[in-house]
Design an enzyme around this catalytic site. Structure first.
Site, PDB file in Angstrom:
ATOM      1  NE  ARG A 118       0.082  11.785   7.223  1.00  0.00           N
ATOM      2  CZ  ARG A 118       0.565  13.020   7.092  1.00  0.00           C
ATOM      3  NH1 ARG A 118      -0.265  14.026   7.134  1.00  0.00           N
ATOM      4  NH2 ARG A 118       1.834  13.220   6.898  1.00  0.00           N
ATOM      5  CE  LYS A 125      -1.677   1.529   4.054  1.00  0.00           C
ATOM      6  NZ  LYS A 125      -1.377   2.926   4.426  1.00  0.00           N
ATOM      7  CG  ASN A 126       2.320   2.572   3.544  1.00  0.00           C
ATOM      8  OD1 ASN A 126       1.149   2.840   3.262  1.00  0.00           O
ATOM      9  ND2 ASN A 126       2.722   2.342   4.779  1.00  0.00           N
ATOM     10  CB  CYS A 143      -5.344  10.079  11.738  1.00  0.00           C
ATOM     11  SG  CYS A 143      -3.634   9.643  11.825  1.00  0.00           S
ATOM     12  CB  ILE A 151       7.508   6.776  14.510  1.00  0.00           C
ATOM     13  CG1 ILE A 151       8.761   5.935  14.383  1.00  0.00           C
ATOM     14  CG2 ILE A 151       7.148   7.519  13.227  1.00  0.00           C
ATOM     15  CD1 ILE A 151      10.016   6.703  13.992  1.00  0.00           C
ATOM     16  CG  ASP A 187       3.319   1.566   9.550  1.00  0.00           C
ATOM     17  OD1 ASP A 187       3.502   1.802   8.346  1.00  0.00           O
ATOM     18  OD2 ASP A 187       3.026   2.455  10.372  1.00  0.00           O
ATOM     19  NE  ARG A 242       0.402  10.831  10.328  1.00  0.00           N
ATOM     20  CZ  ARG A 242       0.007   9.728   9.656  1.00  0.00           C
ATOM     21  NH1 ARG A 242      -1.137   9.180   9.965  1.00  0.00           N
ATOM     22  NH2 ARG A 242       0.733   9.242   8.681  1.00  0.00           N
ATOM     23  N   PRO A 243       1.670  16.463  11.077  1.00  0.00           N
ATOM     24  CG  PRO A 243       3.672  17.006  12.122  1.00  0.00           C
ATOM     25  CD  PRO A 243       2.512  16.043  12.184  1.00  0.00           C
ATOM     26  CB  VAL A 244       2.399  18.578   5.817  1.00  0.00           C
ATOM     27  CG1 VAL A 244       1.489  17.360   5.778  1.00  0.00           C
ATOM     28  CG2 VAL A 244       1.596  19.869   5.934  1.00  0.00           C
ATOM     29  CG  ASP A 245       6.855  20.448  10.175  1.00  0.00           C
ATOM     30  OD1 ASP A 245       6.137  19.432  10.292  1.00  0.00           O
ATOM     31  OD2 ASP A 245       7.984  20.530  10.669  1.00  0.00           O
ATOM     32  CG  LEU A 246       9.721  17.727   8.586  1.00  0.00           C
ATOM     33  CD1 LEU A 246       9.985  16.315   9.086  1.00  0.00           C
ATOM     34  CD2 LEU A 246      10.918  18.635   8.843  1.00  0.00           C
ATOM     35  NE  ARG A 253      -7.290   4.532   5.553  1.00  0.00           N
ATOM     36  CZ  ARG A 253      -6.354   5.129   6.297  1.00  0.00           C
ATOM     37  NH1 ARG A 253      -6.566   5.333   7.583  1.00  0.00           N
ATOM     38  NH2 ARG A 253      -5.228   5.521   5.760  1.00  0.00           N
TER      39      ARG A 253
HETATM   40  C1  EPZ Z   1       4.206   6.949   6.245  1.00  0.00           C
HETATM   41  O1  EPZ Z   1       3.399   7.996   6.729  1.00  0.00           O
HETATM   42  C2  EPZ Z   1       3.307   5.725   6.190  1.00  0.00           C
HETATM   43  N1  EPZ Z   1       2.172   5.973   5.308  1.00  0.00           N
HETATM   44  C3  EPZ Z   1       2.779   5.398   7.597  1.00  0.00           C
HETATM   45  O2  EPZ Z   1       2.039   4.184   7.504  1.00  0.00           O
HETATM   46  C4  EPZ Z   1       3.977   5.160   8.511  1.00  0.00           C
HETATM   47  O3  EPZ Z   1       3.509   4.931   9.822  1.00  0.00           O
HETATM   48  C5  EPZ Z   1       4.898   6.395   8.501  1.00  0.00           C
HETATM   49  O4  EPZ Z   1       5.294   6.684   7.138  1.00  0.00           O
HETATM   50  C6  EPZ Z   1       6.154   6.172   9.320  1.00  0.00           C
HETATM   51  O5  EPZ Z   1       6.845   5.066   8.823  1.00  0.00           O
HETATM   52  C7  EPZ Z   1       2.368   5.913   3.961  1.00  0.00           C
HETATM   53  O6  EPZ Z   1       3.464   5.665   3.492  1.00  0.00           O
HETATM   54  C8  EPZ Z   1       1.172   6.149   3.106  1.00  0.00           C
HETATM   55  P1  EPZ Z   1       6.119  10.348   8.266  1.00  0.00           P
HETATM   56  P2  EPZ Z   1       3.974   9.517   6.682  1.00  0.00           P
HETATM   57  O7  EPZ Z   1       6.057  11.630   7.529  1.00  0.00           O
HETATM   58  O8  EPZ Z   1       4.943   9.666   5.574  1.00  0.00           O
HETATM   59  C9  EPZ Z   1       6.567  13.489  11.741  1.00  0.00           C
HETATM   60  C10 EPZ Z   1       0.208   2.759   7.772  1.00  0.00           C
HETATM   61  O9  EPZ Z   1      -0.207   2.233   8.803  1.00  0.00           O
HETATM   62  N2  EPZ Z   1       6.444  14.495  10.677  1.00  0.00           N
HETATM   63  O10 EPZ Z   1       7.252   9.410   7.970  1.00  0.00           O
HETATM   64  O11 EPZ Z   1       2.821  10.421   6.748  1.00  0.00           O
HETATM   65  C11 EPZ Z   1       5.283  12.697  11.937  1.00  0.00           C
HETATM   66  O12 EPZ Z   1       4.387  13.377  12.804  1.00  0.00           O
HETATM   67  C12 EPZ Z   1       0.632   4.213   7.792  1.00  0.00           C
HETATM   68  O13 EPZ Z   1       0.363   2.182   6.672  1.00  0.00           O
HETATM   69  C13 EPZ Z   1       6.685  15.830  10.967  1.00  0.00           C
HETATM   70  O14 EPZ Z   1       6.974  16.178  12.099  1.00  0.00           O
HETATM   71  O15 EPZ Z   1       4.765   9.585   8.066  1.00  0.00           O
HETATM   72  C14 EPZ Z   1       5.797  11.414  12.559  1.00  0.00           C
HETATM   73  O16 EPZ Z   1       6.003  11.611  13.940  1.00  0.00           O
HETATM   74  C15 EPZ Z   1       0.314   4.879   9.131  1.00  0.00           C
HETATM   75  N3  EPZ Z   1       6.575  16.757   9.965  1.00  0.00           N
HETATM   76  C16 EPZ Z   1       7.152  11.219  11.870  1.00  0.00           C
HETATM   77  O17 EPZ Z   1       7.525  12.510  11.368  1.00  0.00           O
HETATM   78  C17 EPZ Z   1       6.258  16.389   8.668  1.00  0.00           C
HETATM   79  O18 EPZ Z   1       6.214  17.277   7.794  1.00  0.00           O
HETATM   80  C18 EPZ Z   1       7.105  10.233  10.711  1.00  0.00           C
HETATM   81  O19 EPZ Z   1       6.071  10.661   9.838  1.00  0.00           O
HETATM   82  C19 EPZ Z   1       6.027  15.025   8.388  1.00  0.00           C
HETATM   83  C20 EPZ Z   1       6.134  14.086   9.410  1.00  0.00           C
END
Ligand code: EPZ
Length: 420
Positions: A91, A22-23, A115, A329, A307, A120-124, A399
């Site tokens: 998301r 999926k990912n 969620c 995480i 995960d 779930r910030p997107v600042d990065l 999902r």
């Molecule tokens: C991906 O989500 C996966 N989803 C998630 O899987 C997985 O849990 C996650 O990576 C971590 O491995 C998909 O690939 C579709 P992140 P993603 O950005 O990319 C923080 C599942 O169950 N962060 O790697 O959205 C964030 O809050 C799902 O299949 C910021 O601070 O996760 C978290 O603490 C759930 N700022 C950490 O980084 C940002 O701009 C990792 O998040 C982005 C993230």
């Protein structure tokens, strides 16, 4: 709404085919927006998340055909505004940000909500796109990205306080493929799904080095062409089945997996004492009544994946020992604990560490699914519980797992999907 009724105690045995990831599928489908040519993606799992992404591509103007696991996309003329009513439901749709801006030099995508696993910030993501020269405004719940003169490659570091960002790395990598000059992403996510996306982009003509490590270099090109790609197997679905096979029955074999993506998971299971056999594209596992507990911390890849945290909490209930698991995480990602405690599980949660004393028989009960992986963990707990467990809000599982109930039934589990 539907629920899954699980009758505990049925022995699991036999073989199960693991689906495409999926990912990996989600960002790869988004990447088809980067070219006007036709792209063919194989082994896309049939899930509501991938169906949403297919619908988003269609609403953006792409021609999309789906025949079982094959999705054919031709994004010849596309719009720059992603449909709010679809984007808000998933998301991961944030990963259209990079390809849309890369291709059209502008886009509007709604800010994804939080969620149950936490904020779930997107600042990065935004920091990375700004490093490529984008002007970004966030207003009224929408992210507007503008790069009138196109993106300009440059250096950046995407490491956040909880480690690297998977979809953030994906977004910036996709945008950088069409930037002028060279982009260097330090602190990049090294997950296999990021590497799979890079391999697809390279087939489209992108110049990328270092994907699968924490430093990725992208040499921008003028345009990308169509390509065909088969998505890697889903290592989290596979890990979920490894837990099931270790919890009850005579042993199961997973087929169509890539064991090299699952080392952090299989290493823990081996250390606990579960008999594991690893082949080129298969893994077999069986229960061990003398298995030892584990002490785990979730980390970015190649560390133990967040995960798989909920599923290992369920596995710990089947081990006659004490196990601990610390979540770094998504520190709030413990919605499954309260539900497992309603089944009689002996779990103590102190901040982001769960301490599980397993071995006592847990009892079936009606439980509430919350996020994708927590829901799968409740199904696993139901497999070993005494009596019946009703896992409500089954849409969470649909999902992210392709026919999880059918696959478990094929291994001998006693379960049925019914209307709530
Ligand atoms: C991906 O989500 C996966 N989803 C998630 O899987 C997985 O849990 C996650 O990576 C971590 O491995 C998909 O690939 C579709 P992140 P993603 O950005 O990319 C923080 C599942 O169950 N962060 O790697 O959205 C964030 O809050 C799902 O299949 C910021 O601070 O996760 C978290 O603490 C759930 N700022 C950490 O980084 C940002 O701009 C990792 O998040 C982005 C993230």
């Amino acid at each position: 709404m539907e629920k899954l009724i699980v009758h505990g105690g049925a022995a699991l045995k036999g073989r199960v085919n693991i689906s495409g990831s999926k990912n990996s599928s989600l960002p790869i489908l988004a990447a088809t927006l980067l070219t006007k040519d036709t792209c063919t993606i194989r082994r896309v799992p049939d899930l509501s998340d991938t169906n949403y992404m297919v619908r988003i591509l269609g609403e953006l103007g792409a021609e999309v055909e789906r025949a079982s696991g094959v999705v054919v996309v031709k994004a010849e003329k596309i719009k720059s505004v992603a449909p709010y009513d679809l984007v808000r439901k998933m998301r991961a749709s944030i990963c259209v940000l990079g390809p849309l801006t890369g291709r059209l030099k502008k886009c509007v995508v709604s800010l994804p909500g939080g969620c149950v696993i936490g904020d779930r910030p997107v600042d990065l993501h935004l920091k990375g796109l700004e490093a490529l020269g984008a002007v970004i405004t966030v207003d009224g719940g929408d992210i507007s990205v503008n790069a009138k003169k196109g993106f300009k490659g440059g250096p950046m570091n995407l490491m956040g306080k909880h480690g690297s960002t998977v979809l953030g790395t994906d977004n910036v990598m996709m945008a950088a493929t069409l930037a002028k000059g060279t982009t260097i992403i330090e602190g990049a996510a090294a997950e296999p799904e990021v590497e799979d996306l890079a391999n697809f982009l390279i087939k489209m003509g992108a110049k990328i080095e270092g994907a699968g490590t924490n430093r990725i270099t992208i040499e921008g090109v003028k345009e990308l062409h169509g390509a065909e790609h088969t998505v890697i197997p889903d290592r989290i679905e596979a890990g979920t089945f490894l837990c099931a096979g270790a919890m009850i029955g005579e042993g199961i074999t997973l087929k169509r997996v890539m064991p090299e993506h699952m080392k952090s998971i299989t290493d823990v299971l081996k250390k606990c004492g579960f008999p594991i056999e690893i082949g080129k594209d298969s893994i077999s596992i069986a229960p061990n009544p003398l298995a030892k507990g584990f002490d785990l911390t979730t980390l970015c890849y190649p560390g133990f994946p967040t995960d798989m945290q909920a599923q290992f909490c369920a596995l710990a209930c089947a081990i006659s020992d004490v196990s601990t698991i610390t979540e770094t995480i998504f520190p709030q990602r413990f919605m499954h604990i309260a539900e497992m405690k309603r089944m009689g599980a002996n779990i103590d949660l102190q901040s982001a560490t769960a301490r599980i004393r397993g071995g006592q028989r847990i009892k079936g009960a009606p439980v509430m699914a919350s996020d994708l992986r927590a829901s799968a963990a409740l199904v696993l707990a139901g497999l070993i519980a005494e009596g019946r467990t009703d896992v409500n809000r089954l849409y969470h599982i649909d999902r992210g797992y392709e026919h999880l109930d059918d696959k478990l039934a094929g291994l001998g589990a006693q379960l049925e999907r019914v209307k709530e």
